[in-house]
Structure formats: structure tokens, C-alpha cells
Scaffold this active site. Sequence first.
Site, PDB file in Angstrom:
ATOM      1  N   GLY A 213       0.715  -1.244   0.217  1.00  0.00           N
ATOM      2  CA  GLY A 213      -0.215  -0.103  -0.186  1.00  0.00           C
ATOM      3  C   GLY A 213       0.732   1.219   0.034  1.00  0.00           C
ATOM      4  N   ILE A 214       0.132   2.174   0.445  1.00  0.00           N
ATOM      5  CA  ILE A 214       0.871   3.590   0.461  1.00  0.00           C
ATOM      6  C   ILE A 214       1.611   3.918   1.752  1.00  0.00           C
ATOM      7  CG2 ILE A 214      -0.998   5.129   1.364  1.00  0.00           C
ATOM      8  CD1 ILE A 214      -0.525   6.923  -0.946  1.00  0.00           C
ATOM      9  N   GLY A 215       2.397   4.988   1.924  1.00  0.00           N
ATOM     10  CA  GLY A 215       2.891   5.327   3.171  1.00  0.00           C
ATOM     11  C   GLY A 215       4.571   5.129   3.375  1.00  0.00           C
ATOM     12  N   ALA A 216       5.058   5.292   4.427  1.00  0.00           N
ATOM     13  CA  ALA A 216       6.529   5.046   4.628  1.00  0.00           C
ATOM     14  C   ALA A 216       6.944   3.760   4.527  1.00  0.00           C
ATOM     15  CB  ALA A 216       6.632   5.770   6.003  1.00  0.00           C
ATOM     16  N   ILE A 217       6.285   2.815   5.152  1.00  0.00           N
ATOM     17  CA  ILE A 217       6.879   1.433   5.114  1.00  0.00           C
ATOM     18  C   ILE A 217       6.783   0.796   3.705  1.00  0.00           C
ATOM     19  CG2 ILE A 217       6.399  -0.992   6.003  1.00  0.00           C
ATOM     20  CD1 ILE A 217       5.575   0.255   8.684  1.00  0.00           C
ATOM     21  N   GLU A 236      -3.315  -3.395  -5.158  1.00  0.00           N
ATOM     22  CA  GLU A 236      -4.617  -2.564  -5.563  1.00  0.00           C
ATOM     23  C   GLU A 236      -3.914  -1.003  -5.686  1.00  0.00           C
ATOM     24  OE1 GLU A 236      -6.195  -3.416  -1.601  1.00  0.00           O
ATOM     25  OE2 GLU A 236      -6.002  -1.181  -0.909  1.00  0.00           O
ATOM     26  N   GLY A 334      -8.164  -3.337   1.255  1.00  0.00           N
ATOM     27  CA  GLY A 334      -7.932  -4.661   0.579  1.00  0.00           C
ATOM     28  C   GLY A 334      -6.934  -5.670   1.604  1.00  0.00           C
TER      29      GLY A 334
HETATM   30  N1  COA Z   1      -3.036   3.180  19.520  1.00  0.00           N
HETATM   31  C1  COA Z   1      -3.425   4.599  19.280  1.00  0.00           C
HETATM   32  N2  COA Z   1      -3.011   5.283  18.188  1.00  0.00           N
HETATM   33  C2  COA Z   1      -2.422   4.828  17.260  1.00  0.00           C
HETATM   34  C3  COA Z   1      -1.948   3.248  17.301  1.00  0.00           C
HETATM   35  C4  COA Z   1      -2.364   2.585  18.652  1.00  0.00           C
HETATM   36  N3  COA Z   1      -2.165   1.442  18.551  1.00  0.00           N
HETATM   37  N4  COA Z   1      -1.516   2.992  16.224  1.00  0.00           N
HETATM   38  C5  COA Z   1      -1.564   4.027  15.416  1.00  0.00           C
HETATM   39  N5  COA Z   1      -2.075   4.951  15.962  1.00  0.00           N
HETATM   40  C6  COA Z   1      -2.223   6.527  15.630  1.00  0.00           C
HETATM   41  C7  COA Z   1      -0.788   7.056  14.830  1.00  0.00           C
HETATM   42  O1  COA Z   1      -0.350   7.825  16.105  1.00  0.00           O
HETATM   43  C8  COA Z   1      -1.470   7.928  13.878  1.00  0.00           C
HETATM   44  O2  COA Z   1      -2.014   9.052  14.595  1.00  0.00           O
HETATM   45  P1  COA Z   1      -1.888  10.519  14.001  1.00  0.00           P
HETATM   46  O3  COA Z   1      -2.712  10.324  12.593  1.00  0.00           O
HETATM   47  O4  COA Z   1      -2.401  11.363  14.766  1.00  0.00           O
HETATM   48  O5  COA Z   1      -0.368  10.816  13.505  1.00  0.00           O
HETATM   49  C9  COA Z   1      -2.499   7.305  13.264  1.00  0.00           C
HETATM   50  O6  COA Z   1      -3.037   6.289  14.295  1.00  0.00           O
HETATM   51  C10 COA Z   1      -2.170   6.396  12.214  1.00  0.00           C
HETATM   52  O7  COA Z   1      -0.984   5.650  12.495  1.00  0.00           O
HETATM   53  P2  COA Z   1       0.055   5.179  11.515  1.00  0.00           P
HETATM   54  O8  COA Z   1       1.019   4.159  11.939  1.00  0.00           O
HETATM   55  O9  COA Z   1       0.804   6.507  11.005  1.00  0.00           O
HETATM   56  O10 COA Z   1      -0.732   4.459   9.946  1.00  0.00           O
HETATM   57  P3  COA Z   1      -0.396   4.390   8.725  1.00  0.00           P
HETATM   58  O11 COA Z   1      -0.517   5.572   7.872  1.00  0.00           O
HETATM   59  O12 COA Z   1       0.672   3.650   8.571  1.00  0.00           O
HETATM   60  O13 COA Z   1      -1.542   3.350   8.351  1.00  0.00           O
HETATM   61  C11 COA Z   1      -3.126   1.604   8.673  1.00  0.00           C
HETATM   62  C12 COA Z   1      -1.681   2.018   9.011  1.00  0.00           C
HETATM   63  C13 COA Z   1      -3.223   0.518   9.421  1.00  0.00           C
HETATM   64  C14 COA Z   1      -4.358   2.737   9.326  1.00  0.00           C
HETATM   65  C15 COA Z   1      -3.239   1.689   7.054  1.00  0.00           C
HETATM   66  O14 COA Z   1      -2.362   0.527   6.658  1.00  0.00           O
HETATM   67  C16 COA Z   1      -4.627   0.956   7.126  1.00  0.00           C
HETATM   68  O15 COA Z   1      -5.518   1.591   6.533  1.00  0.00           O
HETATM   69  N6  COA Z   1      -5.040  -0.048   6.696  1.00  0.00           N
HETATM   70  C17 COA Z   1      -6.135  -1.019   6.441  1.00  0.00           C
HETATM   71  C18 COA Z   1      -6.594  -1.024   4.703  1.00  0.00           C
HETATM   72  C19 COA Z   1      -5.532  -1.895   4.222  1.00  0.00           C
HETATM   73  O16 COA Z   1      -4.543  -2.620   4.799  1.00  0.00           O
HETATM   74  N7  COA Z   1      -5.408  -1.649   2.745  1.00  0.00           N
HETATM   75  C20 COA Z   1      -4.481  -2.626   2.079  1.00  0.00           C
HETATM   76  C21 COA Z   1      -3.257  -1.662   1.579  1.00  0.00           C
HETATM   77  S1  COA Z   1      -3.802  -0.164   0.615  1.00  0.00           S
END
Ligand code: COA
Length: 437
Positions: A213-217, A236, A334
Amino acid sequence: MKKTYKPVSAEEAVKAIKSGDRVHIHAVACFPQILVNAMCERARRGEIEDVTIQHLHTEGYAQYVEPEFENIFNLESFFVGGNVRKATQAGRADYIPVFLSETATLIYQDICPVDVALVQISKPNQHGWVSLGTSVEATRAAIEKAKIVIAVINKYVPKAWGDAMMPLDYFDIFVEHDEPLYEAHTPCITEIDTKIGHQVASLVEDGATLQMGIGAIPNAVLAELGNHKRLGVHTEMFSDGLIPLVEKGIITGEEKMIDKRRIVASFLMGSQALYDFVDDNPMVAMMAVDYTNSIINIAKNPKVTAINSALQIDLTGQVCADSIGTLHYSGVGGQVDFISGAAKSIGGKPIIAMPSSTLKGISKIVPTLTVGAGVVTTRPEVHYIVTEYGIAYLYGKSLQKRAKALIDIAHPSYREELEKAAFERFGSHYYYISKKI
Ligand code: COA
């Protein structure tokens, strides 16, 4: 016969929307902002009310979720993006939990019927076909099913190939408006992301088919694949991080069983360079989400390595990825489609990768999920969990062995607390098991 079109203004075009209609909006970078603004202006003048809106993650200003439009526009999104998150958490907007693969099904089966679709398309080519550009997802289904399709013709929409290409006669009302698409700039890769990227890259085999997906990882993982060979992509979505690997000949798609030598995706989010990369590029097939995210299609390719992320994981391997407690943060998306598809692919590896703690220092590996947290990937579906501290392989492992494996990759400052929780949950047998590992 090639269809021609006569453009009208956005204000004129959205007159086709009536009170009580259900409106589908084109997602991600193709969000047709000019039509959305004109639709909201009509509501402001009291001309329409009780309009239900649906879409996947969108960029841009989703002003229909502002407090002034409460009970005038009702958003039922398929994914909670950043621009509608606050409104959804406040209850002014709503969310439909659904696998991304089935968003098109909801439309095709009239479970979410579409009266009007608002979309953005490329200029027609010499054959009278246009492209949905950076976003096909469930919008192709919405175009096929809608009673009326209003399209912005925008020279900045790339002429992407695949299901994105449609004859002009699918569209009813046209607005000409040239405006660059929304861009998402690659987030900075931190030291922790690089460590996670390194761990995940160690699981990626030459000849693997990638989903990420998108993002840093994902970008951190891509940055670590510089010595890999013959990789393919069936995903996707993808972002800028993929381009250098294509240019270096690392992504060739030559070992794929379907769509050989093609990069398959359903939507894109990145910079203008990414949108230029897909423009008229036969290597990229932009496909409908019921094709990209079909478990059957995913599993046809070899060594599918699916890399997704999580908000929280409990000691038994339940993955929460859509909410922080009761607050909806994103969506099922997804993740399950690709976790399941990768598990069924020969040599496939479903991976969940995340930092061990948040920036605020909260552990993401927890004894039990926060009350209200949604399980997206279930215990039997989970295989690899990766943090900056290593890799936990949970598939086929007992609850107690899972707890031990997850504690070993948790943030060191939480390990003692987690050990205590595991002992309280499983009793002294947990110590016996954890010492054996
Ligand atoms: N408890 C409290 N807050 C939490 C948390 C936890 N365990 N884990 C993360 N957060 C907060 C972070 O601090 C961050 O807060 P901010 O918006 O105020 O900065 C926010 O939640 C997002 O966390 P982050 O780790 O930056 O998320 P991300 O951008 O790497 O996205 C998902 C992670 C899980 C949200 C994302 O992968 C997702 O939407 N997945 C579901 C859909 C999917 O997997 N689709 C397939 C790939 S596209």
C-alpha cells in the site's frame, strides 16, 4: 460510431442531481473537486437535500461532510480517508465495512445503487476512448450502473491502460476543466521504517509478486529491494517508490502467471512523476477492484508477497487495522483480500508490518485489543508480523507460542508488561512453552 460531446459548466452539469439521489464519486487523485463544489453550492441554495454519497478513499476537500450539510448529504464511504475522518468519528458521516474486492459487487448487485456518478476522465484518444486515469477501483462499476454519469474531461488525467479505458458513450454530461490531479508526496522514511523495510525485504524472494500500500513502510521496503531480481506487481495501489525499481529492471513481471510483464493496480496515489509514468504506458494495467483484489486472481501469481500494516495486534495475532478503539480511522480496504490471496499463492507470504510503538510511545502489540477495535485480519489468517525488532511467524502456532513470538518483536520497554499479561492469561504453562522456543 465515435461519440462527440458538448461541454457544459459544472453548475449546469450538477443540475442532474436530485434530492434523494445516491451519488458515487471518483476516488483518490481523480476526485472531481469542481463537481463536488458545484453540488455543494446547490445544497447551500436549498435546491437539493437528502443526497447519499459513496466513495472509496478520496483526496481533496470533501465539503459535503461539513457541519452545515448535516442531514443534507449523508456520506456512506467504503473507506475512511483523512478528509472525512473527523466527520466520521463525530458521527456526521458514516462508513460501510466491506472488503475492497466487493465494493464493485455492492454496486453491480444494486445493494448500493447509483443514481449519479461524478467522475474525472482523460481527453478522448483518436479512437474516441477515454481513461479513468489513476483510479478505476469501484468507479468503473458505478459508471456502468449509474443512471447519469457526469464527467470532467481534464488533460491532466493520464491515459492509463486496462479497465481504465472506456468508450466515451458511457458518459452523459461533460464539463471541460484542466487541473492537475491531487498529489501525495512520499513521507520521509525514518530509521525505524528502514529497519522494518530491511526485515520485510529479507522475506521477499526473487521472482515474487508484490502487493503493498501507500505510506512510509511500503516505500522503505521498496528502497531495500535494489538487489532483487524478476519481481512482479499485482496490487490494489502503488506509489512513486516503484518507479526506480522498474527503471533498474528489477520489476519485470516475467515470472507472473497472469498479466505477465504487466504491473497491475486499481488506483494510484503519488506525485506528478507517478502520473506521468502511467500515462500511455502499456506496462501498467489499471484494473477494476473486483479484478485486482479477487482472491482467485491474486493466488494465480507465484510467491505473492502481500505487505500491509496495522494499528494494533493482540497477543493471539488479531489484527486491528481500521479503528482506534471505537473511532474509525480507515477501513478494511484490501488487506484481507491480499492476505488471503497471498496465503493461497504458491510460495506466497502474507505480511503485516508496523512499528512496535506509535510516535507517542504506545505499544502496538497489546494483551487485548482496545474496546471497540475492529479485527480486520483474523487469527487463522495471520502469517508474518514484522516490526523493527524482527519477524514473528504465527501461522500454525498455538496461542501461547504466538504470544511469545510477538513479545520478542515488541518494543523492549513493553516486553515485561506483555510477559506478565501472557502469564495471567495462560498460566504457568506459558513459561514452560516460552522457554522451549
Ligand atoms: N493506538 C493509538 N493510536 C495509534 C495506534 C495505536 N495502537 N497505532 C497508530 N495510532 C495512530 C498514530 O499515532 C497515527 O496518529 P496521527 O494520525 O495522529 O499521526 C495514526 O494512528 C495512524 O497511524 P500510522 O502508524 O501512521 O498509520 P499508517 O499511515 O501507517 O496506516 C493503517 C496504518 C493500518 C491505518 C493503514 O495501513 C490502513 O488503513 N490499513 C487498512 C487497509 C489496508 O490494509 N489496505 C491494504 C493496503 S492499501
